[in-house]
Design a protein around this motif. Structure first.
Motif, PDB file in Angstrom:
ATOM      1  N   UNK A 107     131.346  41.672 -17.158  1.00 37.14           N
ATOM      2  CA  UNK A 107     131.176  40.634 -18.169  1.00 37.14           C
ATOM      3  C   UNK A 107     130.774  39.305 -17.538  1.00 37.14           C
ATOM      4  N   UNK A 108     131.280  39.061 -16.332  1.00 31.10           N
ATOM      5  CA  UNK A 108     130.942  37.823 -15.624  1.00 31.10           C
ATOM      6  C   UNK A 108     129.510  37.824 -15.122  1.00 31.10           C
ATOM      7  N   UNK A 109     128.807  38.948 -15.305  1.00 31.90           N
ATOM      8  CA  UNK A 109     127.381  39.031 -14.977  1.00 31.90           C
ATOM      9  C   UNK A 109     126.535  39.013 -16.246  1.00 31.90           C
ATOM     10  N   UNK A 120     123.441  27.919  -1.286  1.00 30.72           N
ATOM     11  CA  UNK A 120     124.608  28.778  -1.471  1.00 30.72           C
ATOM     12  C   UNK A 120     124.204  30.246  -1.569  1.00 30.72           C
ATOM     13  N   UNK A 121     123.115  30.536  -2.295  1.00 33.44           N
ATOM     14  CA  UNK A 121     122.643  31.919  -2.411  1.00 33.44           C
ATOM     15  C   UNK A 121     122.221  32.460  -1.052  1.00 33.44           C
ATOM     16  N   UNK A 122     121.430  31.673  -0.327  1.00 38.05           N
ATOM     17  CA  UNK A 122     120.968  32.121   0.988  1.00 38.05           C
ATOM     18  C   UNK A 122     122.111  32.316   1.959  1.00 38.05           C
ATOM     19  N   UNK A 123     123.040  31.370   1.999  1.00 38.97           N
ATOM     20  CA  UNK A 123     124.175  31.470   2.913  1.00 38.97           C
ATOM     21  C   UNK A 123     125.044  32.678   2.599  1.00 38.97           C
ATOM     22  N   UNK A 124     125.328  32.863   1.308  1.00 39.13           N
ATOM     23  CA  UNK A 124     126.163  33.991   0.908  1.00 39.13           C
ATOM     24  C   UNK A 124     125.465  35.323   1.173  1.00 39.13           C
ATOM     25  N   UNK A 125     124.154  35.370   0.947  1.00 38.70           N
ATOM     26  CA  UNK A 125     123.419  36.608   1.183  1.00 38.70           C
ATOM     27  C   UNK A 125     123.449  37.042   2.630  1.00 38.70           C
ATOM     28  N   UNK A 126     123.168  36.111   3.530  1.00 34.67           N
ATOM     29  CA  UNK A 126     123.148  36.436   4.961  1.00 34.67           C
ATOM     30  C   UNK A 126     124.557  36.707   5.478  1.00 34.67           C
ATOM     31  N   UNK A 136     116.774  39.578  -4.432  1.00 32.53           N
ATOM     32  CA  UNK A 136     116.324  39.416  -5.814  1.00 32.53           C
ATOM     33  C   UNK A 136     117.013  38.229  -6.491  1.00 32.53           C
ATOM     34  N   UNK A 137     118.285  38.002  -6.163  1.00 33.51           N
ATOM     35  CA  UNK A 137     119.023  36.875  -6.740  1.00 33.51           C
ATOM     36  C   UNK A 137     118.400  35.554  -6.312  1.00 33.51           C
ATOM     37  N   UNK A 138     117.837  35.497  -5.124  1.00 37.51           N
ATOM     38  CA  UNK A 138     117.227  34.260  -4.641  1.00 37.51           C
ATOM     39  C   UNK A 138     116.117  33.784  -5.581  1.00 37.51           C
ATOM     40  N   UNK A 188     128.018  40.077  -8.528  1.00 38.07           N
ATOM     41  CA  UNK A 188     129.191  39.314  -8.970  1.00 38.07           C
ATOM     42  C   UNK A 188     129.527  38.208  -7.975  1.00 38.07           C
ATOM     43  N   UNK A 189     129.418  38.520  -6.686  1.00 37.67           N
ATOM     44  CA  UNK A 189     129.741  37.522  -5.651  1.00 37.67           C
ATOM     45  C   UNK A 189     128.746  36.370  -5.675  1.00 37.67           C
ATOM     46  N   UNK A 190     127.452  36.705  -5.640  1.00 40.01           N
ATOM     47  CA  UNK A 190     126.416  35.667  -5.571  1.00 40.01           C
ATOM     48  C   UNK A 190     126.002  35.315  -6.997  1.00 40.01           C
ATOM     49  N   UNK A 191     126.941  34.762  -7.719  1.00 41.52           N
ATOM     50  CA  UNK A 191     126.705  34.397  -9.115  1.00 41.52           C
ATOM     51  C   UNK A 191     127.404  33.068  -9.389  1.00 41.52           C
TER      52      UNK A 191
END
Length: 557
Positions: free
Chosen positions: A411-413, A275-281, A81-83, A246-249
């Protein structure tokens, strides 16, 4: 060799000229040095996510919230969903590559009636999110450092005062690097990416080998569900999304350095999506390994989560590699977390600089300053650090379990997702007809990606406003709502203050070229009154013939 260097220099010069011309086309003069290559721009976005250190920092938010099911499937669903957010943001970044990013886009894509206020709120939410993310990274860094101390000495337990002191030290060290060592920092992005990849490989390859006689079953690894909270199982699983979200943000950090990146119109969207794709996988694979190796065939998830070491991932490493081996790995984890913190302070300060450049922050004239020695916005760096330090004091509200300070992760989200959603929604509602694509775009999938992104962010903002426990007390209350609410109230009140409020002076991005772009919107009564007031003040707004269309030129947008 010299001819090769000359050719490379010529290419860089041409790219820089093209980038500066594109920035000039948006109405800004180039003020910052373009020191980040495409790879280094990706490195900033990927390093901020720092998958392994981030999993170590947030495993408290998915291990008790569903066990392996929450960790793995919650991560995969969230990453998918973040992608959509990254795709929608990448398209905007390619069209308008400026450090003002989110609020600049909002102002360009919204009609005159709303554009100033919406841009104002986006800027403040973006600043809130950046400061909160910096704070959460620095707090996580201090926790990881003290986990290393606990690995070395099992009897050591850090006090809240010690952790707060180290938290401040982390912020100051990273602030110095971002204020005065930008060129060095850019060069460190490649080593930082390599370090994160090596930590991932150690986990993916090393853990199964070290625990080869004590691996969990496939049924538990992928389907084990454990609820250690007071929430119902379904809602517990949803709350496990906090860790991956939080991580993929903070991938908008790549946008914030658009004016320091070469070939920004392509490099920035590629960095966001990559970055999103790499972090997700990578994150999903790592969590599968963690689930596989966390204990015996029937592991006690509560024992892993509540071990006195205070760090579930450190506990798993300790069981696999022993004290010396895990201490070596964890030392590199500390370095990676420190790099993540610095990686976010840099773009956060650039966003603050851009917002001050447009007069939106209190004391904007002071903070809109480029240091003559370093060529960087030093004052904006210390503004971010100064705002982040007080958030760490939440640790004293619950110095035992640190439940209160964990609100900075929510809060960071909340701040970023409000800031991300508004420009994407503005494009969907008002900007379709006059949005000018950049070289990187989504084509016919643009609208559906934007709709999914906004729907997901709305859901996430509501979800992460809930406390971690179904029956919270003062120490476990989700203070993210209070802090975010305070910022929203401040921004709104500051906007409407008579005579000195933002409404009296803020006109969005302060571009210098009144011929950059014309955007047509239907005229309303408020628009006509606004037109009269602004033309008296010298702003460039004109009416098109006798038709009911107001033509807004870029001096106003």
């Amino acid at each position: 060799m010299s001819s090769t260097v000359a050719a490379h220099h010529a290419i860089e010069t041409a790219e820089t000229s093209r980038d500066d011309a594109r920035l000039e086309g948006l109405g800004y003069e180039a003020e910052l040095k373009r020191t980040f290559t495409s790879w280094e721009t990706f490195g900033v976005a990927f390093s901020i996510m720092g998958v392994i250190p981030s999993i170590a920092s947030t495993i408290f938010y998915n291990l008790p919230y569903g066990g392996p099911v929450g960790m793995i499937w919650g991560w995969l669903i969230s990453a998918f969903l973040i992608m959509f957010i990254g795709l929608a943001m990448g398209e905007l970044a390619s069209s308008m590559p400026t450090a003002g990013g989110l609020y600049f886009w909002t102002h360009r894509l919204s009609p005159p009636k709303y554009r100033h206020f919406l841009a104002w709120m986006v800027g403040y939410n973006s600043f809130l999110g950046n400061v909160s993310a910096v704070s959460s990274l620095a707090w996580a860094c201090s926790g990881i450092v003290f986990a290393a101390a606990s690995i070395n000495n099992a009897d050591f337990v850090a006090t809240a005062g010690q952790q707060f002191g180290l938290y401040i030290g982390v912020l100051l060290v990273c602030g110095l690097l971002c204020a005065y060592g930008t060129a060095l920092f850019a060069r460190l992005q490649t080593p930082s990416v390599i370090l994160n990849v090596l930590l991932a490989l150690v986990t993916i390859i090393g853990l199964p080998i070290a625990r080869r006689h004590e691996l969990n079953t496939a049924a538990f690894t992928f389907g084990g569900f454990v609820n250690l909270t007071s929430w119902p199982n379904g809602f517990t699983f949803l709350l496990s999304f906090l860790a991956p979200v939080w991580t993929i943000c903070s991938f908008d950090c790549a946008v914030s350095i658009s004016e320091e990146a070469t070939n920004a119109a392509v490099a920035v969207p590629q960095a966001i999506v990559g970055a999103i794709g790499s972090a997700g996988v990578l994150g999903a694979v790592i969590l599968v390994i963690v689930s596989l190796t966390m204990g015996q065939v029937v592991p006690d998830v509560a024992a892993v989560n509540d071990d006195p070491l205070g760090q579930p991932l450190a506990y798993i490493y300790l069981q696999a590699f022993g004290q010396k081996g895990s201490l070596v790995i964890w030392s590199f984890m500390c370095i990676a977390q420190l790099s993540m913190t610095a990686s976010l302070i840099l773009p956060s300060s650039r966003q603050a600089f851009a917002f001050a450049r447009d007069g939106a922050l209190p004391f904007s004239r002071f903070f809109h300053n480029i240091d003559s020695y370093s060529g960087t916005p030093v004052r904006a760096v210390w503004l971010v650090i100064g705002c982040a330090i007080p958030l760490g004091a939440l640790c004293f509200a619950d110095p035992i379990n640190y439940s209160a300070i964990n609100a900075i992760f929510s809060l960071a989200i909340l701040g970023p997702y409000v800031a991300y959603a508004i420009p994407i929604l503005a494009k969907l509602l008002w900007g379709q007809d006059h949005f000018v694509r950049g070289p990187w775009h989504l084509g016919r999938y643009s609208r559906i990606c934007g709709i999914i992104a906004v729907a997901w962010m709305t859901f996430a903002i509501i979800l992460f406003s809930f406390p971690a426990d179904a029956n919270p007390d003062a120490s476990s209350f989700n203070y993210a709502c209070l802090v975010a609410g305070a910022v929203w109230i401040f921004a709104t009140v500051y906007w409407y203050l008579p005579k000195i409020g933002g409404k009296t002076f803020f006109r969005g991005p302060q571009t210098h070229d009144p011929t950059v772009e014309h955007v047509d919107f239907p005229v309303t009564t408020e628009d006509m009154a606004d037109h009269t007031n602004k033309t008296k003040g010298g702003d460039h707004i004109g009416l098109q013939g006798g038709s009911s269309v107001i033509r807004v030129q870029s001096m106003d947008i």
